[in-house]
Write an enzyme that holds these catalytic residues in place. Structure first.
Site, PDB file in Angstrom:
ATOM      1  N   CYS A 122       0.809  -1.221   0.000  1.00 25.96           N
ATOM      2  CA  CYS A 122       0.000   0.000   0.000  1.00 25.96           C
ATOM      3  C   CYS A 122       0.843   1.272   0.000  1.00 25.96           C
ATOM      4  O   CYS A 122       0.307   2.366  -0.188  1.00 25.96           O
ATOM      5  CB  CYS A 122      -0.947  -0.004   1.201  1.00 25.96           C
ATOM      6  N   HIS A 258      -3.438   6.673   2.359  1.00 23.04           N
ATOM      7  CA  HIS A 258      -3.853   5.381   1.815  1.00 23.04           C
ATOM      8  C   HIS A 258      -5.251   5.060   2.324  1.00 23.04           C
ATOM      9  O   HIS A 258      -5.556   5.241   3.500  1.00 23.04           O
ATOM     10  CB  HIS A 258      -2.864   4.299   2.256  1.00 23.04           C
ATOM     11  N   ASN A 289     -10.376  -0.767  -0.342  1.00 19.55           N
ATOM     12  CA  ASN A 289      -8.922  -0.698  -0.213  1.00 19.55           C
ATOM     13  C   ASN A 289      -8.302  -1.286  -1.471  1.00 19.55           C
ATOM     14  O   ASN A 289      -8.383  -2.487  -1.711  1.00 19.55           O
ATOM     15  CB  ASN A 289      -8.490  -1.485   1.030  1.00 19.55           C
TER      16      ASN A 289
END
Length: 333
Positions: A122, A258, A289
């Site tokens: 990420c 993020h 996500n």
């Protein structure tokens, strides 16, 4: 002793254009609830996620990247042939070699651009952005394409109550090019490998190949440990990035973390004491996500909706499996 000729790059680098691609299939929480015991209310309260996008067979890592990249190149106002580097951050391209970046560079029509993949979870977009900045300042490329792309639906265990609802698919891309003044600040990045077990692939590919396990590998995590680390440690990293750029939270226009969990985002906003005028990306609500793709996708949406505008000062921070992290301050394209 021979003297090596110094590099002749640009004095600085900046993001010139951004583009995103979200798969056409929108998956509501009700679909996730078919395989786990939970509720729509629980998923929304724990993660903020209402829907996510899942890719079809045709929406490959390369195909999604090409779509996002075309938009970024058009937004930057340059030609494809001017791209001298293609950096792809992904953990969901299932061919060990060649790098998917080479396929993307070829299909876009670049003139033999340097092309390679990176795996930084990420935080991958921040890693790629930093490498692109170095290439431009060093002089090995005038324009670099940085792509974050994932098909995390391929790595999701739909029976894992802790993660089944989290992940989505998509691609985000930016074009990084020369600038006359600083527009990408110093990067604060690093890793904490002693915490690598908190987010990981369930088993190695070889276990599945050899028949040791029957279930295809998936991503799993220790939710509470990840939450505590993200909220407390990453807020410190975000502050370090502000300090390195020589600005304060009052100078910020936009915060693009993020998109891991809306509770993590809200907690970081509180810990950093961000003023009310700062626009905060919460793209996770409808995108989920998307790991390496989450920051450029969130950036693209903020600019498209007018919630952020060209020239705004934004703090971006990515963090995830490794555990790895990267934060910097940028001027939006």
């Amino acid at each position: 002793m021979a003297k090596i000729k110094p590099s002749k790059g640009a004095p600085y680098a900046r993001i010139l254009g951004v583009g995103g691609y979200r798969p056409t299939r929108v998956v509501p929480n009700e679909v996730i609830l078919e395989t786990i015991e939970s509720s729509d209310e629980w998923i929304r309260s724990r993660s903020g996620i209402e829907t996510r996008h899942w890719a079809s067979d045709e929406e490959t890592v390369a195909a999604m990247s090409i779509e996002a990249s075309g938009k970024a190149i058009a937004d930057a106002g340059i030609s494809v042939e001017q791209i001298g580097g293609v950096i792809v951050s992904t953990v969901s391209h299932f061919k060990q070699t060649p790098a998917v970046a080479t396929e993307i560079a070829d299909k876009l029509g670049t003139d033999r651009a340097a092309a390679f993949d990176i795996s930084a979870g990420c935080a991958g977009f921040g890693y790629g952005l930093t490498l692109a900045k170095g290439m431009i300042v060093e002089g090995s490329a005038e324009y670099v394409l940085v792509i974050g792309v994932e098909r995390l639906s391929d790595l999701t265990d739909l029976e894992d109550r802790a993660t089944a609802f989290l992940f989505g698919d998509g691609a985000g891309a930016v074009v990084v090019g020369p600038a006359k003044e600083p527009a990408i600040g110093p990067t604060v990045w690093g890793s904490e490998g002693d915490k690598s077990e908190t987010i990981k692939q369930t088993v190695p590919w070889t276990d599945y190949r050899d028949g040791t396990v029957e279930k295809f590998p998936a991503i799993t995590q220790e939710g509470q440990a990840v939450f505590r680390w993200a909220v407390f440690e990453m807020a410190k990293v975000a502050q370090q990035a502000l300090d390195a750029a020589g600005i304060t939270v009052d100078d910020l226009d936009v915060f693009i973390p993020h998109q891991a969990n809306v509770r993590i985002i809200d907690s970081m906003v509180k810990t950093l004491k961000l003023p009310e005028h700062v626009t905060v990306a919460r793209d996770i609500r409808t995108t989920g996500n998307t790991s390496a793709a989450s920051i450029p996708l969130a950036m693209e949406r903020l600019l498209a909706t007018g919630e952020a505008k060209s020239g705004d000062t934004a703090l971006v921070i990515g963090f995830g499996a490794g555990l790895v992290y990267a934060a910097t301050v940028v001027t939006l394209p």
